[in-house]
Scaffold this motif. Structure first.
Motif, PDB file in Angstrom:
ATOM      1  N   UNK A  51       0.851  -1.183   0.000  1.00 52.85           N
ATOM      2  CA  UNK A  51       0.000   0.000   0.000  1.00 52.85           C
ATOM      3  C   UNK A  51       0.886   1.231   0.000  1.00 52.85           C
ATOM      4  N   UNK A  52       0.305   2.340  -0.319  1.00 54.71           N
ATOM      5  CA  UNK A  52       1.042   3.588  -0.308  1.00 54.71           C
ATOM      6  C   UNK A  52       0.111   4.699   0.142  1.00 54.71           C
ATOM      7  N   UNK A  53       0.596   5.551   1.030  1.00 53.93           N
ATOM      8  CA  UNK A  53      -0.184   6.703   1.464  1.00 53.93           C
ATOM      9  C   UNK A  53       0.339   7.962   0.779  1.00 53.93           C
ATOM     10  N   UNK A  54       1.263   7.761  -0.109  1.00 54.41           N
ATOM     11  CA  UNK A  54       1.953   8.841  -0.793  1.00 54.41           C
ATOM     12  C   UNK A  54       1.630   8.760  -2.290  1.00 54.41           C
ATOM     13  N   UNK A  55       1.893   9.823  -3.023  1.00 49.58           N
ATOM     14  CA  UNK A  55       1.564   9.832  -4.447  1.00 49.58           C
ATOM     15  C   UNK A  55       2.720  10.378  -5.276  1.00 49.58           C
ATOM     16  N   UNK A  56       2.997   9.743  -6.415  1.00 47.41           N
ATOM     17  CA  UNK A  56       4.067  10.240  -7.287  1.00 47.41           C
ATOM     18  C   UNK A  56       3.885  11.719  -7.608  1.00 47.41           C
ATOM     19  N   UNK A  57       4.999  12.423  -7.580  1.00 51.83           N
ATOM     20  CA  UNK A  57       4.976  13.844  -7.881  1.00 51.83           C
ATOM     21  C   UNK A  57       4.891  14.727  -6.648  1.00 51.83           C
TER      22      UNK A  57
ATOM     23  N   UNK B 143      10.130   9.690   6.170  1.00 49.31           N
ATOM     24  CA  UNK B 143       9.627  10.989   5.754  1.00 49.31           C
ATOM     25  C   UNK B 143       8.466  11.301   6.679  1.00 49.31           C
ATOM     26  N   UNK B 144       8.556  12.440   7.359  1.00 45.01           N
ATOM     27  CA  UNK B 144       7.481  12.881   8.228  1.00 45.01           C
ATOM     28  C   UNK B 144       6.787  14.040   7.533  1.00 45.01           C
ATOM     29  N   UNK B 145       5.525  13.830   7.225  1.00 43.93           N
ATOM     30  CA  UNK B 145       4.711  14.830   6.544  1.00 43.93           C
ATOM     31  C   UNK B 145       3.804  15.460   7.601  1.00 43.93           C
ATOM     32  N   UNK B 146       3.853  16.778   7.744  1.00 46.36           N
ATOM     33  CA  UNK B 146       3.113  17.426   8.828  1.00 46.36           C
ATOM     34  C   UNK B 146       2.348  18.647   8.337  1.00 46.36           C
ATOM     35  N   UNK B 147       1.195  18.858   8.962  1.00 46.21           N
ATOM     36  CA  UNK B 147       0.405  20.070   8.764  1.00 46.21           C
ATOM     37  C   UNK B 147      -0.161  20.457  10.119  1.00 46.21           C
ATOM     38  N   UNK B 148      -0.983  21.493  10.136  1.00 48.03           N
ATOM     39  CA  UNK B 148      -1.563  21.878  11.423  1.00 48.03           C
ATOM     40  C   UNK B 148      -2.680  20.920  11.851  1.00 48.03           C
ATOM     41  N   UNK B 149      -3.133  20.026  10.966  1.00 48.62           N
ATOM     42  CA  UNK B 149      -4.217  19.087  11.285  1.00 48.62           C
ATOM     43  C   UNK B 149      -3.756  17.687  11.646  1.00 48.62           C
ATOM     44  N   UNK B 150      -2.617  17.248  11.103  1.00 51.02           N
ATOM     45  CA  UNK B 150      -2.157  15.871  11.349  1.00 51.02           C
ATOM     46  C   UNK B 150      -0.729  15.732  10.870  1.00 51.02           C
ATOM     47  N   UNK B 151      -0.118  14.607  11.263  1.00 49.10           N
ATOM     48  CA  UNK B 151       1.170  14.260  10.676  1.00 49.10           C
ATOM     49  C   UNK B 151       1.179  12.773  10.376  1.00 49.10           C
ATOM     50  N   UNK B 152       1.996  12.413   9.417  1.00 48.70           N
ATOM     51  CA  UNK B 152       2.152  11.005   9.042  1.00 48.70           C
ATOM     52  C   UNK B 152       3.634  10.719   8.910  1.00 48.70           C
ATOM     53  N   UNK B 153       4.060   9.657   9.561  1.00 43.64           N
ATOM     54  CA  UNK B 153       5.448   9.225   9.468  1.00 43.64           C
ATOM     55  C   UNK B 153       5.493   7.998   8.577  1.00 43.64           C
ATOM     56  N   UNK B 154       6.210   8.104   7.478  1.00 44.01           N
ATOM     57  CA  UNK B 154       6.381   6.968   6.570  1.00 44.01           C
ATOM     58  C   UNK B 154       7.797   6.443   6.742  1.00 44.01           C
ATOM     59  N   UNK B 155       7.907   5.152   6.985  1.00 46.63           N
ATOM     60  CA  UNK B 155       9.203   4.508   7.162  1.00 46.63           C
ATOM     61  C   UNK B 155       9.350   3.445   6.083  1.00 46.63           C
TER      62      UNK B 155
END
Length: 163
Positions: A42-48, A62-74
């Motif tokens: 599975x992938x929670x990320x998208x090309x581009x 890669x830790x993706x963060x905003x003021x609403x949530x964050x997601x850590x992809x390992x």
């Protein structure tokens, strides 16, 4: 953190039960996190997207963060799939972690069962399955709940976990 699982074969109603349980239990003031095992890639990320570009470039995390949530992809480049215990250690403390899948692990579980699938029950051969939620009557040596009786299933789980 207390742990309780929801297991069952494909199309048994696990995800719907998990969703209803999270709503019911959090509605009672209990904090809940979930873990879901996926048997497929599975992938929670998208090309581009920038985060995807970071991963493709070779980043381990890669830790993706905003003021609403964050997601850590390992990325598990040359690593084995992490154990459930390893994954649980990454969660912030909550009252209850509901786990979908991981049927071979030792935590207590409720089995979701739909008769239309024709799959055999897991419960008779697995003492960690403490109850079954089914759409049909079953004669078992442990509690059997109606698959749609979310309140009763939540009551059972909260009682089992002393929450």
């Amino acid at each position: 953190m207390k742990l309780y699982g929801v297991v069952g074969w494909k199309n048994a109603g696990k995800t719907g039960l998990m969703e209803r349980l999270v709503t019911e239990i959090t509605g009672r003031g209990v904090t809940v996190s979930t873990v879901k095992h996926a048997h497929h890639s599975f992938d929670v990320d998208h090309p581009g997207k920038d985060s995807h570009r970071h991963r493709v470039a070779g980043a381990t995390e890669v830790l993706l963060a905003s003021r609403n949530r964050f997601a850590l992809m390992h990325e598990l480049r040359d690593e084995d799939e992490p154990t459930l215990d390893t994954l649980l250690s990454k969660l912030a403390p909550v009252d209850l972690v509901l786990i979908e899948g991981y049927k071979r692990d030792a935590h207590p579980k409720v089995e979701a069962h739909r008769s239309v699938t024709g799959n055999p029950l897991i419960a008779p051969n697995d003492p960690t399955v403490r109850a079954v939620a089914s759409d049909t009557h079953l004669d078992l040596d442990r509690p059997v709940f109606d698959l749609d009786d979310t309140k009763a299933i939540a009551d059972f789980i909260l009682s089992e976990t002393d929450l």
